[in-house]
Scaffold this active site. Structure first.
Site, PDB file in Angstrom:
ATOM      1  N   ALA A  52      37.788  33.146  32.662  1.00 48.72           N
ATOM      2  CA  ALA A  52      37.676  34.468  32.038  1.00 48.72           C
ATOM      3  C   ALA A  52      39.017  35.179  32.090  1.00 48.72           C
ATOM      4  O   ALA A  52      39.860  34.888  32.943  1.00 48.72           O
ATOM      5  CB  ALA A  52      36.606  35.302  32.747  1.00 48.72           C
ATOM      6  N   ASP A  53      39.186  36.108  31.177  1.00 49.22           N
ATOM      7  CA  ASP A  53      40.368  36.961  31.190  1.00 49.22           C
ATOM      8  C   ASP A  53      39.957  38.349  30.721  1.00 49.22           C
ATOM      9  O   ASP A  53      39.285  38.492  29.696  1.00 49.22           O
ATOM     10  CB  ASP A  53      41.460  36.415  30.277  1.00 49.22           C
ATOM     11  CG  ASP A  53      42.765  37.173  30.454  1.00 49.22           C
ATOM     12  OD1 ASP A  53      43.392  37.016  31.517  1.00 49.22           O
ATOM     13  OD2 ASP A  53      43.140  37.946  29.554  1.00 49.22           O
ATOM     14  N   THR A  54      40.342  39.356  31.483  1.00 54.70           N
ATOM     15  CA  THR A  54      40.001  40.736  31.153  1.00 54.70           C
ATOM     16  C   THR A  54      41.265  41.513  30.828  1.00 54.70           C
ATOM     17  O   THR A  54      42.251  41.437  31.561  1.00 54.70           O
ATOM     18  CB  THR A  54      39.271  41.415  32.323  1.00 54.70           C
ATOM     19  OG1 THR A  54      38.063  40.696  32.601  1.00 54.70           O
ATOM     20  CG2 THR A  54      38.917  42.855  31.987  1.00 54.70           C
TER      21      THR A  54
ATOM     22  N   GLY B 212      37.284  38.030  27.789  1.00 54.67           N
ATOM     23  CA  GLY B 212      37.052  36.765  27.112  1.00 54.67           C
ATOM     24  C   GLY B 212      36.569  35.751  28.131  1.00 54.67           C
ATOM     25  O   GLY B 212      37.062  35.715  29.266  1.00 54.67           O
TER      26      GLY B 212
END
Length: 198
Positions: A79-81, A116
């Protein structure tokens, strides 16, 4: 670290969580999912011209690709925030002063938190994202500086944790998923996980 699943979740494969974020780990624990944390270094740069949603998904996919040849029956979760305000993408601050500057930008404004997510399972990539709107009240420099000094939020996109002091006193409301702002849209994630083998 290994966590055992509840009987409700035994149809979901074991998860390889590629994140050192204690917040994401805690969310998976609260979901009663069986997971193990495995970390790999990944270049998180991205091409120019992408939307915030595309940036978050692009980086999450890059993180998953690092595991392409090394997983068996597990599902790799990456994940990437990112935080976006007035068209500006805010990642993680580089210094405490940078964190203060970011929070001053966010103060008194509405910003987007975009996470994402990519699931790698049986050689297939499944990417998705979630977006939440966060409304910050106007905060004083003293409030911001005190928070940064106490919590040192250099590992957080936008320089804040919603569950920490600045979130508790500064956020007026959220539109969308709360857990997405924490770092993982658990509602969407669970829906994807229970359908992996369908």
């Amino acid at each position: 670290m290994n966590y055992e699943p509840s009987t409700m979740n035994q149809s979901i494969p074991k998860i390889i969580l590629a994140s050192k974020s204690p917040r994401r780990q805690e969310l998976l624990r609260l979901m009663d999912l069986d997971f193990e944390v495995v970390l790999k270094e990944v270049d998180e740069s991205y091409p120019d011209g992408l939307t915030p949603q595309e940036v978050a998904v692009y980086i999450a996919r890059k993180k998953a690709e690092a595991f392409d040849q090394t997983v068996g029956d597990e599902v790799v979760l990456t994940a990437d925030t990112i935080v976006c305000v007035d068209g500006l993408i805010l990642g993680k601050p580089e210094t405490p002063q940078h964190a203060i500057e970011m929070l001053q930008i966010l103060s008194g404004k509405v910003h987007l938190v975009v996470t994402g997510v990519c699931l790698l399972y049986k050689n297939k990539y499944n990417s998705f994202f979630d977006v939440s709107e966060v409304f910050f009240r106007q905060m004083s420099l003293e409030e911001i500086s005190s928070y940064v000094e106490q919590y040192n939020p250099l590992d957080k996109a936008g320089s804040y944790g919603i569950q920490e002091r600045i979130g508790l006193i500064g956020i007026e409301k959220i539109q969308g998923s709360y857990t997405n702002v924490v770092g993982l849209p658990t509602e969407k994630l669970y829906a994807q996980l229970i359908n992996l083998n369908k």
